[in-house]
Structures are given as structure tokens and as C-alpha cells.
Design a protein around this motif. Structure first.
Motif, short mmCIF file in Angstrom:
data_model
loop_
_atom_site.label_atom_id
_atom_site.label_comp_id
_atom_site.label_asym_id
_atom_site.label_seq_id
_atom_site.Cartn_x
_atom_site.Cartn_y
_atom_site.Cartn_z
N GLU A 149 0.83 -1.19 0.00
CA GLU A 149 0.00 0.00 0.00
C GLU A 149 0.87 1.25 0.00
O GLU A 149 0.52 2.27 -0.62
CB GLU A 149 -0.93 -0.01 1.22
N TYR A 164 0.62 4.46 -2.31
CA TYR A 164 0.23 5.71 -1.65
C TYR A 164 1.35 6.74 -1.63
O TYR A 164 1.12 7.92 -1.90
CB TYR A 164 -0.22 5.38 -0.24
N ARG A 200 -6.15 -3.22 1.41
CA ARG A 200 -6.21 -3.40 -0.05
C ARG A 200 -5.43 -4.63 -0.48
O ARG A 200 -5.65 -5.17 -1.58
CB ARG A 200 -5.62 -2.17 -0.77
#
Length: 357
Positions: free
Chosen positions: A227, A231, A283
Motif C-alpha cells: 500500500e 500511496y 487493499r
């Protein structure tokens, strides 16, 4: 664009345009003659041959075999920084770990590999016209040294990647080609894993609940790193040249045009991700473009992730609390290629266990 090798190439398509993954090519890197040495500057059968020789040494299976060596290097460097009142995440922690792991795996045999990795980093993303003479000298000395290692391994092979490359394809790779492969690997390793480590630790510094969650269940750390790649957007973008006239996203692109793929626009795409501006480790393995895509997907993606996972896990096992003075954090001003830190000071405030191992 990154996956359409029929329409886009990393090479120059004519004598009037540049090739490569950056716009423009950093002036400090010009002396490298990248078209002759770096596989990040050519496509087609030549690129396929080089990647086929390198891929097994950076495969998921190979990285799994390296876990013990990675953890050992992480603990060695953590032992060093743990006694310092303040240290820099990039230069004192992450870079020595990355350089040390790659140095041992490739077989460079450098007693202190960090300087050549820093010199590569300086020349790859610093687009100022001024030249840091010491970085140039360090890197040129490193280039000469690696050539000597290649010749030595060809004469007496060892159990390392350079030796394997001298034997690959019935020994048909030249010394110069193997030097280029080594430089490209340093180029790829110099920034990404170190920058991702700095982004991760900075993000976790003021999130004790998330630190506790990862500490209680280390199996979630790989999801955190995946992630983070989406991100934090360490890799900001890569360039390609149009091989023919093509329409992309409603835009007419002409043969020879240089096109830049801004990776965060994909990684933060609301059509792909729910609430893309939120950090969400649930996720899992949802695809992202943190390591690019297509034939030039980052060779060391698996190794980089394994290193960052090992750093986070070891730090959380040792350290209860730490702080980062955000007022002293300095990012690179030019983020057209990579989003990294020039300075990220960190202070350990309390330990969970004795530092010695």
C-alpha cells in the motif's frame, strides 16, 4: 503506454530526440554513454536477452532464499544506529542496508558500497547543470572497479551474480555489457528501497496504533509496504518515445514525441481504487504501478519490498517509540522522476529489548 511496446519505446527513435526513462537525461549521467551500457535505455531482443539472464537472480524464489542475509544486514545496521542520539533514515539506515545486500548478492566485494550507490543516486536524479566533482570521481572509480571484478570473475567464477553473468549465454556477454548490467542494478537500487523506507518510517512515526497493529501481526507488514508503494508514490514517472503516430486518451501523439507517464495519476485513480487518497493496508495485493509496468517493470521489485519489510519488522521488534523532526525533513525539489528525501533525521526514544544480538 508502458505495456504497448509496439507504439512506445525507451529508445530514441531518431537522431534529434533523446531516449531513456527521464526527461531530460540528467547532465551528470551523460558520460555513461547509456545506449551502450544501461539496459534501461534499449528495447527489443537486446533488452530481452539481458533481462532473461538477470531475472532468475531477482525472482521471488531467489529473494526468499536471501531473507536470512537481508535480516542479518538489517540487524547489523540497526546495531550501529541504535547507539546514535540521532541518525538519518536514508544515509545512516536504509542506504547502507540496500547497498550492503546488493553488494553481497552481486559479488561486488566492496568493503563500503554505500558511496558508489550515493554517487549513482546523485547523478540519476539531480538535474542541475553544476557537477559534483567528487560524485563523478567516486562513480568513475566504481565503474573501473566493477570492470576489474567482472574480469576477475570471468577468470575465476564464484557463487555470485557477476560470475553467473560471465557464464550466461555461453559466455557471450562482453565485460562492458556486464558492467552496464551492474550499473543499472545500482541505479535501480540506489533510491527506491531507501526512499520507501523513509516514507514508511515517517508515516508510522505519529501513528502508534498502526505501529502496534503491525508489531502484533507482522504478517500485515507486506500489505503495508504494498500500500505504501501505491500511496507514497516513490517512483513518480517514466518517459517513452512514440514509435509511430498514435492516439492515447484522446490525445494525438506523433512519432518521435517524448511522453511522460505520471505514475501517481494511476496509483491514485478513483476509477481503480476506493478512496485512493486514504492509506488502507486492507487493499492487500491490489495491483499498482509503484514499480512501473511492461517490459521495463523494475527488476528488483521483489528484493526492494523484502528489504523494506525486514527493516520495518526489525525496527518494530526493537523500538517502542521514535520521533522524526518533520521540520528538518528535506525532500528532493525535483520530483519529476522520484520522490525521495535528502534528509530525514530520526531519534529513538525507547527500546523494547536490548539492542545487542
Amino acid at each position: 503506454m508502458l505495456q504497448d511496446s509496439e507504439s512506445f519505446t525507451i529508445e530514441a527513435v531518431d537522431s534529434e530526440t533523446e531516449g531513456g526513462s527521464l526527461i531530460p537525461t540528467p547532465p551528470k549521467a551523460a558520460w555513461l554513454s547509456p545506449g551502450n551500457t544501461l539496459f534501461n535505455f534499449f528495447d527489443g531482443e537486446r533488452h530481452e536477452t539481458v533481462r532473461a539472464a538477470l531475472n532468475p537472480h531477482f525472482s521471488r524464489r531467489q529473494v526468499k532464499k536471501m531473507e536470512g542475509a537481508i535480516k542479518s544486514k538489517v540487524n547489523q545496521v540497526l546495531d550501529q544506529v541504535s547507539s546514535m542520539p540521532e541518525f538519518d533514515i536514508i544515509y545512516d539506515l536504509a542506504s547502507p542496508i540496500v547497498a550492503g545486500v546488493v553488494n553481497d548478492h552481486m559479488g561486488f566485494g566492496l568493503e563500503d558500497p554505500a558511496p558508489i550507490f550515493r554517487a549513482m543516486s546523485d547523478q540519476s536524479h539531480d538535474k542541475k547543470a553544476e557537477v559534483d566533482d567528487q560524485a563523478i570521481v567516486t562513480f568513475k572509480d566504481g565503474w573501473i572497479y566493477i570492470g576489474e571484478v567482472v574480469r576477475a570473475r570471468r577468470a575465476e567464477p564464484r557463487d555470485d551474480v557477476i560470475s553467473a553473468l560471465t557464464l550466461a549465454n555461453d559466455g557471450q556477454f562482453t565485460d562492458l555489457e556486464i558492467q552496464g548490467m551492474c550499473i543499472n542494478i545500482i541505479f535501480g537500487a540506489a533510491d527506491t528501497a531507501a526512499a520507501l523506507t523513509a516514507h514508511s518510517l515517517t508515516f508510522l512515526a505519529d501513528r502508534p496504533d498502526l505501529r502496534a497493529q503491525l508489531r502484533d501481526d507482522p504478517r500485515q507488514i507486506p500489505n503495508f509496504v504494498r500500500e505504501g508503494l501505491r500511496y507514497f508514490n516513490v517512483a513518480m514517472g517514466v518517459a517513452r518515445s512514440a514509435k509511430r503516430d498514435v492516439e492515447l486518451g484522446g490525445a494525438k501523439i506523433h512519432k518521435g514525441d517524448r511522453v511522460f507517464a505520471l505514475l501517481p495519476s494511476a496509483n491514485l485513480d478513483p476509477a481503480r481504487y476506493d478512496h485512493p487518497d486514504e492509506f488502507d493496508i486492507s487493499r492487500g495485493a491490489l495491483p499498482h504501478l509503484g514499480f512501473g509496468s511492461g517490459v521495463h517493470t523494475c527488476l528488483g521489485a521483489g528484493l526492494a519490498q523484502a528489504i523494506v519489510v525486514a527493516v520495518i519488522q526489525a525496527l518494530l521488534e526493537r523500538v517502542e517509540t521514535y520521533s522524526i523532526d518533520t521540520a528538518k525533513v528535506v525532500g528532493n525539489p525535483d520530483k519529476s522522476f522520484i520522490n525521495l528525501f535528502h534528509r530525514a533525521p530520526m531519534r529513538i526514544e525507547s527500546f523494547r529489548e536490548p539492542v545487542s544480538h
